[in-house]
Write an enzyme that holds these catalytic residues in place. Structure first.
Site, PDB file in Angstrom:
ATOM      1  N   CYS A 422      17.081  33.126 114.950  1.00  0.00           N
ATOM      2  CA  CYS A 422      17.509  33.502 113.606  1.00  0.00           C
ATOM      3  C   CYS A 422      19.022  33.561 113.517  1.00  0.00           C
ATOM      4  O   CYS A 422      19.603  34.618 113.724  1.00  0.00           O
ATOM      5  CB  CYS A 422      16.914  34.844 113.212  1.00  0.00           C
ATOM      6  N   LYS A 425      24.326  36.460 110.013  1.00  0.00           N
ATOM      7  CA  LYS A 425      25.641  37.083 109.906  1.00  0.00           C
ATOM      8  C   LYS A 425      25.628  38.331 110.770  1.00  0.00           C
ATOM      9  O   LYS A 425      24.573  38.910 111.034  1.00  0.00           O
ATOM     10  CB  LYS A 425      25.898  37.495 108.458  1.00  0.00           C
ATOM     11  N   ASP A 454      35.407  41.782  97.126  1.00  0.00           N
ATOM     12  CA  ASP A 454      34.761  41.066  96.029  1.00  0.00           C
ATOM     13  C   ASP A 454      34.251  39.764  96.613  1.00  0.00           C
ATOM     14  O   ASP A 454      34.251  39.577  97.833  1.00  0.00           O
ATOM     15  CB  ASP A 454      35.772  40.838  94.891  1.00  0.00           C
ATOM     16  N   ASP A 455      33.837  38.825  95.745  1.00  0.00           N
ATOM     17  CA  ASP A 455      33.331  37.571  96.297  1.00  0.00           C
ATOM     18  C   ASP A 455      34.438  36.770  96.969  1.00  0.00           C
ATOM     19  O   ASP A 455      34.186  35.939  97.840  1.00  0.00           O
ATOM     20  CB  ASP A 455      32.695  36.737  95.181  1.00  0.00           C
ATOM     21  N   ASP A 472      43.130  26.708 111.159  1.00  0.00           N
ATOM     22  CA  ASP A 472      42.944  26.483 112.589  1.00  0.00           C
ATOM     23  C   ASP A 472      41.791  27.336 113.070  1.00  0.00           C
ATOM     24  O   ASP A 472      41.596  28.444 112.559  1.00  0.00           O
ATOM     25  CB  ASP A 472      44.196  26.901 113.381  1.00  0.00           C
ATOM     26  N   GLY A 545      37.469  37.307 104.928  1.00  0.00           N
ATOM     27  CA  GLY A 545      36.993  36.446 106.008  1.00  0.00           C
ATOM     28  C   GLY A 545      35.485  36.445 106.091  1.00  0.00           C
ATOM     29  O   GLY A 545      34.788  37.000 105.244  1.00  0.00           O
ATOM     30  N   HIS A 546      35.003  35.803 107.126  1.00  0.00           N
ATOM     31  CA  HIS A 546      33.560  35.704 107.336  1.00  0.00           C
ATOM     32  C   HIS A 546      33.310  35.779 108.839  1.00  0.00           C
ATOM     33  O   HIS A 546      34.007  35.148 109.620  1.00  0.00           O
ATOM     34  CB  HIS A 546      33.050  34.361 106.792  1.00  0.00           C
ATOM     35  N   ASP A 635      54.952  22.076 115.080  1.00  0.00           N
ATOM     36  CA  ASP A 635      54.567  22.969 116.182  1.00  0.00           C
ATOM     37  C   ASP A 635      53.655  22.206 117.132  1.00  0.00           C
ATOM     38  O   ASP A 635      52.862  21.358 116.715  1.00  0.00           O
ATOM     39  CB  ASP A 635      53.911  24.264 115.675  1.00  0.00           C
TER      40      ASP A 635
END
Ligand SMILES: Cc1cc2nc3c(=O)[nH]c(=O)nc-3n(C[C@H](O)[C@H](O)[C@H](O)COP(=O)(O)OP(=O)(O)OC[C@H]3O[C@@H](n4cnc5c(N)ncnc54)[C@H](O)[C@@H]3O)c2cc1C
Length: 760
Positions: A422, A425, A454-455, A472, A545-546, A635
């Site tokens: 499964c 998250k 929020d979203d 990155d 973020g996620h 860089d």
């Protein structure tokens, strides 16, 4: 690296890489315990082996002969190595406090940090004497003393305070080495005068009279003036006073007396003895807290008065490892019974040694050779590692580890997820607890950010500005999530600074291996704390973020920057001018070094040096380059030096010449490529060798492979007008880019030929 296929169920944290913990690491390397993560926290990546230190001082051994590489050993043990200083224990919350980084949770902790000099007890000693302890900082102090003696003109007096085995052995080792050094310099070795002071009635009071007599004779023959029953009660600049009121002049005063426990132990609430060492029972367990173990000098056994000697620290390794395993399994622990008599082999500096065991003593050059054989064999165990079979897989996780029902469920679901059960998250509560502790930098242009969820985030673009976007993402290549977070953020910001932009906001994407909620939360907290520190220092607000579960720890950022909408001050890859010089701000070699690290082929100090460079921001470097009229900049990352250089020469319509000998390199990089160890990305980078005009002439050059070495959080490569290069370089050095160097020049384009010319 830790085996990421196994969920972490229990954490043992080893504090200090002393003689006991190196044995514990080896024990867990040979017999890993599924579900148990070992973490070594130590101030240094290399720890000295006390038995060989006098031989090192005498000049018979080199640095690596007498130091155990903790970073390599940790890779072998599948343990995490965290270079940090522990400053306390929050025992109610089972967390270690570390200097300059987030606290670290533990299920069991073991302390093996040696002893600290008690110079404060004698007025003036801390200011005017060189303390031999702590042993792990001994090398710097010895090298400084060695340099001072060489620079000193004329006669010189050295006073050693402490007549135990350490003081006597060190006196003879220093005398041997320093007189030889003077002789080699063409000076009279007899200009060196040694005094040895002891408060006891005799030198070596814990050894038998035959040993005492042997050493009294050797010291007399070498001209050392021994002061017995002479406690030093005061030290001033270049002199000391003994209890009978006599003052004796000395150019150098070396302190080798009894040491005590580190000051921070007093704040832990653990029971300590009167010298500040942790009181432990026969199971090496604190008498106050069964989750805390101690071994080596820092342990004070309730029922055995042991000498503070490395030999006991070594002997404690096995019972300590065994009891850590038993404690995790909630089984009765086993007692450790130190031997009554122990063999001490004490050297006289000149490849001759005296053996002492209870009432026995014998001596000779052969005793030294025997000691040398024993010591080298001991060191070999920590330098040459056997091939190991893969450890048991997660599905059989943690036999014998008593888990709560909730922990068992979390462990099983972590294994199921790895089986493809499964994909999910990270749990909302874990995530919100980990992110809740983060404090992103406040910016007026962030309208909806991390803590007003929020979203999506909302960020304003200030009038007259344009946005710069970059992204990155990469998986962790080290076992320290805090440092990985710092490097991942730094790497992502590199593109923004290379453009001459200011960093404004960032969103993060992370994957973490599943496991117990508290372990996942800690991993996220450590990693994101490191990242946010770097983002904040750059003025860049983390706005969202996620985080998802994945087989490996990985982190990346989408970063937004700002530049003037007119594009004034924007640094591009395409502005190089013929006649400019090429400047590189940081040394290269991260690809080969971390490939070697994974194969236990890199020295710990090389890896720590590389991590320090990878954590250095490019922000100040970009400002210096812009202030000196840089015409183009990029860089260095995955394509390596040559790949990124060609990305500049092509759009600029120029060629370039690179001087291989001028390239700034990370320590160890040449050694690693010489052994054929390169990053997995190297092969695709090498395809670009066709961009080299005279490749055949340099293909065998020791530095040639490093042209293709992929970099993580690499430095800036820029072209700067030749007449401003010297000032620019001085500015970079002043800004902390110690290795910044001019590495070549920009040439007019020869359209018929490959764009890059090499020279030595
Ligand atoms: C010159 C000299 C010669 C000696 N010769 C001998 C000998 O021949 N034989 C012998 O048996 N003994 C000898 N000794 C004594 C011996 O050095 C000590 O007894 C021994 O080093 C103690 O070992 P340990 O494992 O307790 O700790 P150490 O070997 O002192 O190791 C402590 C470790 O903890 C780390 N550390 C310390 N504080 C922290 C912190 N706050 N956070 C994280 N990490 C930390 C250090 O970096 C180090 O790696 C000698 C001592 C000296 C000074």
């Amino acid at each position: 690296m830790n085996d990421a296929s196994q969920p972490v169920l229990r954490d043992i944290v080893l504090v200090g890489g002393g003689h006991s913990h190196v044995g514990v690491l080896r024990d867990f390397a040979m017999r890993p315990l599924p579900g148990v993560r070992i973490t070594l926290v130590c101030t240094d990546a290399h720890t000295p082996y006390s038995g060989m230190l006098p031989g090192y001082v005498a000049g018979h051994y080199g640095y690596d002969d007498v130091h155990i590489d903790l970073s390599r050993l940790s890779v072998f043990a599948g343990a995490r190595f965290i270079r940090a200083e522990v400053t306390g224990i929050d025992r109610p919350n089972r967390r270690l406090l570390l200097r300059g980084r987030p606290p670290m949770p533990y299920d069991l902790v073991s302390i093996n940090i040696g002893s600290t000099p008690q110079v404060d007890q004698v007025p003036g000693a801390s200011a005017h004497a060189v303390a031999v302890k702590p042993i792990f900082q001994f090398n710097q102090r010895w090298l400084a003393l060695l340099a001072r003696v060489q620079q000193h003109a004329g006669a010189m007096t050295i006073a050693v305070v402490g007549g135990g085995a350490g003081g006597v052995e060190l006196t003879l080792a220093m005398l041997y080495r320093l007189r030889k050094v003077l002789q080699d310099l063409g000076r009279d070795p007899q200009q060196l005068v040694f005094h040895l002071f002891t408060a006891d009635a005799t030198i070596l009071p814990t050894h038998n009279t035959r040993v005492q007599r042997r050493f009294a004779t050797v010291l007399r023959q070498r001209g050392v003036q021994v002061h017995e029953g002479a406690a030093v009660q005061q030290v001033q600049a270049q002199r000391l006073q003994t209890a009978d009121g006599r003052w004796i002049a000395a150019d150098e005063i070396v302190w080798v007396t009894q040491a005590g426990g580190a000051a921070w132990l007093a704040e832990t609430g653990l029971a300590l003895d009167k010298r500040g060492f942790i009181r432990v029972n026969d199971r090496l367990q604190s008498i106050t807290d069964p989750r805390v173990f101690a071994a080596g000098d820092v342990a004070s056994m309730e029922h055995h008065a042991l000498e503070k000697a490395g030999v006991f620290a070594v002997r404690m390794a096995r019972p300590l490892a065994r009891n850590l395993r038993l404690a995790l399994a909630d089984k009765p622990l086993e007692p450790y019974r130190p031997q009554r008599y122990w063999l001490a082999l004490i050297s006289t500096g000149d490849r001759y040694a005296v053996a002492s065991r209870g009432p026995l003593s014998f001596a000779g050059a052969w005793v030294w050779r025997w000691k040398d054989w024993i010591d080298r064999r001991f060191m070999q165990r920590f330098a040459e590692f056997p091939e190991m079979a893969p450890s048991p897989r997660a599905a059989s996780a943690a036999p014998g580890l008593p888990l709560t029902e909730q922990e068992s469920l979390q462990a099983i679901s972590a294994i199921a997820m790895r089986c493809g059960g499964c994909g999910a998250k990270v749990g909302a509560s874990v995530l919100s607890r980990a992110l809740g502790a983060l404090a992103p930098v406040q910016r007026d242009d962030v309208l909806i950010g991390l803590h007003a969820p929020d979203d999506a985030a909302v960020v304003r673009v200030p009038p007259g500005m344009a946005m710069v976007h970059t992204v990155d993402f990469f998986r962790s290549f080290i076992d320290d999530p805090y440092v990985f977070g710092q490097i991942a953020a730094n790497h992502a910001l590199g593109d923004i600074f290379a453009m001459g932009a200011q960093a404004q906001s960032a969103t993060a994407i992370a994957t973490v291996p599943p496991g117990l909620d508290e372990k996942v939360e800690d991993l996220l907290t450590q990693m994101m704390t490191g990242a946010i520190e770097v983002l904040n220092a750059a003025g860049c607000a983390l706005v969202g973020g996620h985080t998802g579960e994945g087989s490996e720890l990985a982190l990346g950022f989408a970063v937004n920057g700002l530049v003037d909408a007119s594009m004034t001050g924007v640094l591009r890859k395409s502005g190089m001018q013929a006649g400019d010089v090429l400047i590189l701000t940081k040394p290269i070699g991260t690809g080969t070094l971390f490939a070697a690290h994974a194969r236990m082929a890199a020295r710990g100090r090389w890896i720590q040096g590389a991590l320090d460079v990878m954590r250095q921001s490019n922000q100040a470097g970009a400002q210096v380059l812009m202030a000196h009229g840089a015409t183009a900049c990029t860089d260095l990352t995955g394509f390596g030096l040559l790949g990124h250089l060609v990305e500049m020469t092509r759009p600029s319509g120029v060629d370039a010449q690179i001087s291989l000998s001028a390239l700034p390199l990370l320590d160890g990089a040449v050694e690693c490529v010489a052994r054929g160890i390169v990053s997995s990305l190297q092969a695709s980078n090498v395809r670009l060798r066709r961009a080299l005009r005279n490749q055949e002439a340099y293909v065998a050059h020791a530095r040639y492979p490093l042209l293709f070495d992929p970099q993580t959080a690499g430095g800036l490569l820029a072209s700067v007008p030749a007449d401003r290069a010297a000032d620019c370089l001085a500015g970079l050095h002043a800004a902390g880019y110690e290795d910044a160097a001019v590495i070549g020049v920009v040439l007019a384009q020869d359209a018929a030929q490959a764009p890059v010319v090499l020279q030595d």
